[in-house]
Design an enzyme around this catalytic site. Sequence first.
Site, PDB file in Angstrom:
ATOM      1  N   HIS A 271       0.842  -1.190   0.000  1.00 35.18           N
ATOM      2  CA  HIS A 271       0.000   0.000   0.000  1.00 35.18           C
ATOM      3  C   HIS A 271       0.881   1.244   0.000  1.00 35.18           C
ATOM      4  O   HIS A 271       1.925   1.256   0.645  1.00 35.18           O
ATOM      5  CB  HIS A 271      -0.932   0.018   1.226  1.00 35.18           C
ATOM      6  CG  HIS A 271      -2.066   0.965   1.049  1.00 35.18           C
ATOM      7  ND1 HIS A 271      -1.966   2.300   1.351  1.00 35.18           N
ATOM      8  CD2 HIS A 271      -3.312   0.766   0.544  1.00 35.18           C
ATOM      9  CE1 HIS A 271      -3.121   2.881   1.052  1.00 35.18           C
ATOM     10  NE2 HIS A 271      -3.950   1.987   0.560  1.00 35.18           N
ATOM     11  N   ASP A 328      -7.898  -5.521   0.003  1.00 34.45           N
ATOM     12  CA  ASP A 328      -8.393  -6.422  -1.036  1.00 34.45           C
ATOM     13  C   ASP A 328      -8.015  -7.887  -0.821  1.00 34.45           C
ATOM     14  O   ASP A 328      -8.505  -8.757  -1.528  1.00 34.45           O
ATOM     15  CB  ASP A 328      -7.858  -5.977  -2.408  1.00 34.45           C
ATOM     16  CG  ASP A 328      -8.471  -4.662  -2.853  1.00 34.45           C
ATOM     17  OD1 ASP A 328      -9.664  -4.463  -2.565  1.00 34.45           O
ATOM     18  OD2 ASP A 328      -7.764  -3.848  -3.468  1.00 34.45           O
TER      19      ASP A 328
END
Length: 394
Positions: A271, A328
């Site tokens: 991320h 996710d």
Amino acid sequence: TGYVTLDPSYGNTGSCKSAITYIDGDQGILRYRGYDIAELCEKSTFMEVSYLLVYGELPTPEQFTRFKDKVQHHSLIHEDMKSFFTAYPGHAHPMAILSAMVCSLSVYHPELLKSDPTPKEMSQTITRLLSKVRVLAAFAYKRSVGEAFVYTKPKLDYVANFLHMMFTNPVEDYEVDEVIRKALDVLFIIHADHEQNCSTSTVRMVGSSKANLFAAISAGICALWGPLHGGANQMVIEMLEDIAKDGCNYKKYIDKAKDKNDPFRLMGFGHRVYKNYDPRAQIIKKHCDELLDQLGINDPILEIAKGLEEAALTDPYFIERKLYPNVDFYSGIVYRAMGIPTNMFTVMFALGRLPGWIAHWKEMIEEPGTRIARPRQIYVGSPQRAYVPINRRR
Ligand code: CMC
């Protein structure tokens, strides 16, 4: 003109001031309007969080009832729009359909296209959009399986209505399962906002030209579709299925992800902002375990996900780069357990993110002195040269 600072991919550029979402990527903190994400998931609902994000405060009972009634009231789609769905081939990706349909809504609500809406007009546009996008999403699914469209029922809440529209058909009764409804509500809350990510920045960018809200959200949906953003949730499940077929050879996939000559990345890992565990992934992982347990589902993909996570988190490549599972990584396993097909996963993300996009658009429109977004560049092309007619070019 003048001095331009180069910041490719905006790794260190603040594009706006915002009072909506706070993230501390090192500590793994995520708060909406000051409320911690874990507390909201435990005590609130997606509808309440939508109100909070858009209007800045938790609603009073009267405000909440009015908001929910308006959202329910606006769920009808113009009959003509149904023919748009049938014009798509059955295999069309629902994200393509969703973005086109959201933009098409603008055609049917020209009264809402003003670039400087009054607060009342703005509220009307917002409730219409919140209500209709979930209907459009469910219709896109119905189109893909060749079933008749189903509308909302007044007595069901926002999330239950979405499940009802997805899974009711003329020959089978469908009762919304409370365990599934609650789990989906939590997933929507988790996805509801994430400050200046790619799709939200897109919504702000398009909205800054004073394009209408429908157009800006449609652009946000397209940005979300990409595999490095919301599209990763579909790719995670496809990757885990490949690993299952490959005899759970985690090392092979980890080595592939580490190989700089191979474009493959471990989907659902890494991320831009979180350099500690993504707090959203932590909540989803816990809910994933609980949901599968409560529904009595034994999905081997969950074990594969956990095995891959463990293998990655003990590998120096992932440790050095602070790459952890993101939102996710486990969400697809929850959607699978609910009976939602893989190609709808990114649509689910879009439904959750919708109030966040709307909140950012509203914040930007209301900020005095907002100018059109217009990044600069550093030109690296040819210096001035003379035009050569085509018959003299070699
Ligand atoms: N697998 C292997 N290596 C990775 C991964 C990954 N998933 N993610 C980052 N890296 C490496 C990358 O190659 C780079 O290595 P080096 O320093 O040797 O060049 C380093 O880690 C830093 O990566 P980056 O590409 O500079 O990081 P970024 O902030 O530009 O990208 C990301 C963030 C999320 C796009 C990226 O981590 C990624 O591609 N992940 C896989 C796709 C994914 O799961 N996306 C969902 C993101 S969360 C939900 C959302 O926002 O929609």
